[in-house]
Design a protein around this motif. Structure first.
Motif, PDB file in Angstrom:
ATOM      1  N   GLN A   1       0.827  -1.198  -0.126  1.00 58.18           N
ATOM      2  CA  GLN A   1       0.103  -0.027   0.041  1.00 58.18           C
ATOM      3  C   GLN A   1       0.833   1.077   0.064  1.00 58.18           C
ATOM      4  OE1 GLN A   1      -3.265   0.639  -0.140  1.00 58.18           O
ATOM      5  NE2 GLN A   1      -3.954  -1.565  -0.083  1.00 58.18           N
ATOM      6  N   ARG A  27       4.826   1.752   0.826  1.00 55.81           N
ATOM      7  CA  ARG A  27       5.866   0.771  -0.006  1.00 55.81           C
ATOM      8  C   ARG A  27       7.152   1.658  -0.338  1.00 55.81           C
ATOM      9  NH1 ARG A  27       3.466  -0.947  -5.051  1.00 55.81           N
ATOM     10  NH2 ARG A  27       5.022  -0.176  -6.298  1.00 55.81           N
ATOM     11  N   TYR A  32       8.630   2.402  -7.415  1.00 59.97           N
ATOM     12  CA  TYR A  32       7.912   2.743  -8.389  1.00 59.97           C
ATOM     13  C   TYR A  32       8.021   4.428  -8.951  1.00 59.97           C
ATOM     14  CZ  TYR A  32       5.751   4.692  -4.165  1.00 59.97           C
ATOM     15  OH  TYR A  32       5.793   5.355  -2.654  1.00 59.97           O
ATOM     16  N   GLY A  99       2.900   4.752  -9.701  1.00 64.70           N
ATOM     17  CA  GLY A  99       2.870   3.654 -10.768  1.00 64.70           C
ATOM     18  C   GLY A  99       2.927   2.351  -9.991  1.00 64.70           C
ATOM     19  N   ARG A 100       2.444   1.503 -10.741  1.00 63.28           N
ATOM     20  CA  ARG A 100       2.564  -0.047 -10.235  1.00 63.28           C
ATOM     21  C   ARG A 100       3.872  -0.605 -10.207  1.00 63.28           C
ATOM     22  NH1 ARG A 100       0.304  -3.993 -15.243  1.00 63.28           N
ATOM     23  NH2 ARG A 100       2.004  -3.778 -16.670  1.00 63.28           N
ATOM     24  N   ASP A 101       4.798  -0.071 -10.922  1.00 64.44           N
ATOM     25  CA  ASP A 101       6.213  -0.584 -10.915  1.00 64.44           C
ATOM     26  C   ASP A 101       7.082   0.561 -11.538  1.00 64.44           C
ATOM     27  OD1 ASP A 101       5.219  -2.705 -13.624  1.00 64.44           O
ATOM     28  OD2 ASP A 101       6.162  -0.309 -13.801  1.00 64.44           O
ATOM     29  N   TYR A 105       4.566   5.616 -17.008  1.00 65.15           N
ATOM     30  CA  TYR A 105       3.210   5.134 -17.787  1.00 65.15           C
ATOM     31  C   TYR A 105       2.442   6.746 -17.837  1.00 65.15           C
ATOM     32  CZ  TYR A 105       4.123   0.567 -16.403  1.00 65.15           C
ATOM     33  OH  TYR A 105       4.579  -0.509 -15.917  1.00 65.15           O
ATOM     34  N   SER A 109      -4.904   3.568 -15.596  1.00 63.97           N
ATOM     35  CA  SER A 109      -5.070   2.365 -15.348  1.00 63.97           C
ATOM     36  C   SER A 109      -3.482   1.869 -14.664  1.00 63.97           C
ATOM     37  CB  SER A 109      -5.722   1.604 -16.357  1.00 63.97           C
ATOM     38  OG  SER A 109      -4.556   1.416 -17.448  1.00 63.97           O
ATOM     39  N   MET A 110      -2.355   2.352 -14.833  1.00 66.83           N
ATOM     40  CA  MET A 110      -1.338   1.908 -14.375  1.00 66.83           C
ATOM     41  C   MET A 110      -0.710   2.364 -13.136  1.00 66.83           C
ATOM     42  SD  MET A 110      -0.450  -0.323 -16.522  1.00 66.83           S
ATOM     43  CE  MET A 110      -0.460  -0.877 -18.427  1.00 66.83           C
ATOM     44  N   TYR A 111      -1.852   3.212 -12.602  1.00 63.74           N
ATOM     45  CA  TYR A 111      -1.382   3.918 -11.356  1.00 63.74           C
ATOM     46  C   TYR A 111      -2.374   3.407 -10.195  1.00 63.74           C
ATOM     47  CZ  TYR A 111       1.634   7.136 -13.943  1.00 63.74           C
ATOM     48  OH  TYR A 111       2.784   7.761 -14.651  1.00 63.74           O
ATOM     49  N   PRO A 112      -2.170   2.378  -9.433  1.00 63.09           N
ATOM     50  CA  PRO A 112      -3.135   1.794  -8.511  1.00 63.09           C
ATOM     51  C   PRO A 112      -3.271   2.723  -7.155  1.00 63.09           C
ATOM     52  CG  PRO A 112      -0.931   0.775  -8.177  1.00 63.09           C
ATOM     53  CD  PRO A 112      -0.846   1.782  -9.632  1.00 63.09           C
ATOM     54  N   TYR A 113      -2.251   4.032  -6.836  1.00 59.66           N
ATOM     55  CA  TYR A 113      -2.370   4.681  -5.736  1.00 59.66           C
ATOM     56  C   TYR A 113      -2.639   6.054  -6.158  1.00 59.66           C
ATOM     57  CZ  TYR A 113      -0.790   0.307  -3.968  1.00 59.66           C
ATOM     58  OH  TYR A 113      -0.404  -1.252  -3.460  1.00 59.66           O
TER      59      TYR A 113
END
Length: 124
Positions: A1, A27, A32, A99-101, A105, A109-113
């Motif tokens: 998270q 995290r 990321y 970003g997710r990693d 991007y 959609s590639m950004y979960p937070y």
């Protein structure tokens, strides 16, 4: 998270500058990429800028290139968006996103937070 908190928004006249900050926790910050997005009233949220995990690569939307600068300090878990020569069309709620990693991007959609957003208003 990952938890993100933006700050630095406000009201500025056209031609002025603002510096947005986004503080991250959770995290490992260096794991990321970080992006900035914005949403103007009545419009969809759009990509503004992204910086990769190490800060060595940046990419900007055409509408802000040359006026905005994204930067990060992994030791401070912070990313900034320096906005110069602001225009009324820059008025929006600005969001930072993790970003997710480590890759960069431009799509949401590639950004979960996401942070809660900070309002930027540019008067003419």
């Amino acid at each position: 998270q990952v938890q993100l908190v933006e700050s630095g928004g406000g009201l500025v006249q056209a031609g002025g500058s603002l510096r947005l900050s986004c503080a991250a926790s959770g995290r490992a910050f260096s794991s990321y990429s970080m992006g900035w997005f914005r949403q103007a009233p009545g419009k969809e949220r759009e990509f503004v800028a992204v910086i990769n995990w190490s800060g060595t690569n940046q990419y900007y939307a055409a509408s802000v290139k040359g006026r905005f600068t994204i930067s990060r300090d992994n030791a401070k878990n912070t990313v900034w968006l320096q906005m110069n020569n602001l225009k009324p069309e820059d008025t929006a709620v600005y969001y930072c996103a993790a970003g997710r990693d480590r890759a960069s991007y431009v799509v949401e959609s590639m950004y979960p937070y996401w942070g809660q957003g900070t309002q930027v208003t540019v008067s003419s």
